[in-house]
Design a protein around this motif. Structure first.
Motif, PDB file in Angstrom:
ATOM      1  N   GLY A  98       0.869  -1.171   0.000  1.00 20.34           N
ATOM      2  CA  GLY A  98       0.000   0.000   0.000  1.00 20.34           C
ATOM      3  C   GLY A  98       0.905   1.220   0.000  1.00 20.34           C
ATOM      4  N   GLY A  99       0.502   2.249  -0.726  1.00 18.10           N
ATOM      5  CA  GLY A  99       1.313   3.467  -0.781  1.00 18.10           C
ATOM      6  C   GLY A  99       1.469   4.091   0.599  1.00 18.10           C
ATOM      7  N   GLN A 100       0.398   4.057   1.396  1.00 20.79           N
ATOM      8  CA  GLN A 100       0.472   4.644   2.743  1.00 20.79           C
ATOM      9  C   GLN A 100       1.404   3.824   3.627  1.00 20.79           C
ATOM     10  N   TRP A 101       1.346   2.511   3.479  1.00 20.10           N
ATOM     11  CA  TRP A 101       2.257   1.632   4.235  1.00 20.10           C
ATOM     12  C   TRP A 101       3.700   1.993   3.911  1.00 20.10           C
ATOM     13  N   ASP A 102       3.978   2.210   2.616  1.00 21.84           N
ATOM     14  CA  ASP A 102       5.346   2.491   2.169  1.00 21.84           C
ATOM     15  C   ASP A 102       5.850   3.809   2.779  1.00 21.84           C
ATOM     16  N   ILE A 103       5.002   4.833   2.730  1.00 24.27           N
ATOM     17  CA  ILE A 103       5.409   6.136   3.276  1.00 24.27           C
ATOM     18  C   ILE A 103       5.604   6.013   4.789  1.00 24.27           C
ATOM     19  N   CYS A 104       4.753   5.203   5.401  1.00 22.81           N
ATOM     20  CA  CYS A 104       4.820   5.021   6.850  1.00 22.81           C
ATOM     21  C   CYS A 104       6.122   4.314   7.256  1.00 22.81           C
TER      22      CYS A 104
END
Ligand code: IPE
Ligand code: IPE
Ligand code: MG
Length: 245
Positions: free
Chosen positions: A135-141
């Motif tokens: 997930g893009g949010q997972w990656d940024i997190c």
């Protein structure tokens, strides 16, 4: 299409397997199976065209919300497809990489991923990214967490953090950002795919369902891309003079 009008990196949300199956009165699983065939086709096509990076969204963080039976089937399908396709990928000099959180995969799938990545690591042809439990949010997190650790250790000051620091900790740190984003099945959303890296991608949506996506459909996406003017914030190339002649 010339080399210069081809995208270096194509990112695809392969959507519509379920609807493809429903239209044929088949179980969803048959749609996923045909989806694998479509992926195989497009991988070969992109490699032939010398595309440098192809990223395929195969399973999102949110897809764990699907019924257990479908998730279980998909995991089995990933394992079987990897076993079946690894030879073809290696012969075509393709380097296979997986991005996403592997913690929730069963050990057999994890071992296979590890094995396939190792086998193809030195291949110099197309880089194929499989985004699974991604997930893009997972990656940024996870990137943010790494930077926070550096700040806690006093190796980095919070005021010094730039977008480049964040980019450097993301899953695709060493790869060019996608130039072309494709989503099949008529849905007009990103569904949490590569949020940071898609900042300047050209977006292409098609009603074609993923199992029907073929060489011709890819050509259509590529010719749309070739016709786009990418400005990256600059003024348009056919702009009138700012202050008149
Ligand atoms: C995409 O097809 C495959 C995965 C998300 C694993 P879908 O299963 O989402 O197909 P639709 O959207 O229900 O048609
Ligand atoms: C996105 O498709 C994820 C993948 C293709 C793997 P979904 O079908 O899961 O997306 P939503 O739920 O319609 O946004
Ligand atoms: Mg879907």
């Amino acid at each position: 299409m010339t080399e210069s009008t081809l995208p270096r990196h194509i990112a695809i949300v392969m959507d519509g397997n379920g609807r493809w199956a429903r239209q044929r009165f088949l179980p969803r699983m048959a749609g996923h199976q045909s989806g694998v065939e479509a992926a195989r086709r497009i991988v070969k096509c992109c490699a032939k065209k010398n595309i440098k990076v192809l990223s395929l969204f195969a399973f999102s963080r949110e897809n764990w919300r699907r019924p257990d039976q479908e998730v279980g089937y998909l995991m089995q399908l990933f394992l079987k497809s990897l076993e079946r396709e690894v030879g073809m990928l290696h012969e075509n000099n393709i380097q296979l990489r997986f991005i996403g959180d592997r913690q929730n995969f069963n050990p057999k799938l994890c071992d296979k991923i590890f094995e396939v990545e190792n086998l193809t690591r030195a291949n110099s042809g197309m880089i194929l990214i499989m985004a699974m439990d991604y997930g893009g949010q997972w990656d940024i997190c996870q990137a943010t967490r790494q930077l926070a650790v550096q700040v806690e250790r006093g190796e980095l000051s919070s005021a010094a953090i730039t977008p480049d620091h964040i980019t450097s900790k993301l899953s695709f740190a060493d790869l060019p950002d996608p130039d072309l984003f494709i989503r099949t099945s008529g849905e007009l959303r990103l569904s949490n795919f590569m949020l940071w890296q898609l900042a300047y991608a050209e977006l292409y949506f098609t009603n074609t369902l993923w199992p029907d996506f073929d060489e011709q459909a890819l050509e259509a996406a590529l010719s749309h891309f070739a016709g786009r003017e990418r400005r990256f914030g600059q003024s348009s190339s056919d702009k009138p003079p700012l202050l008149g002649e």
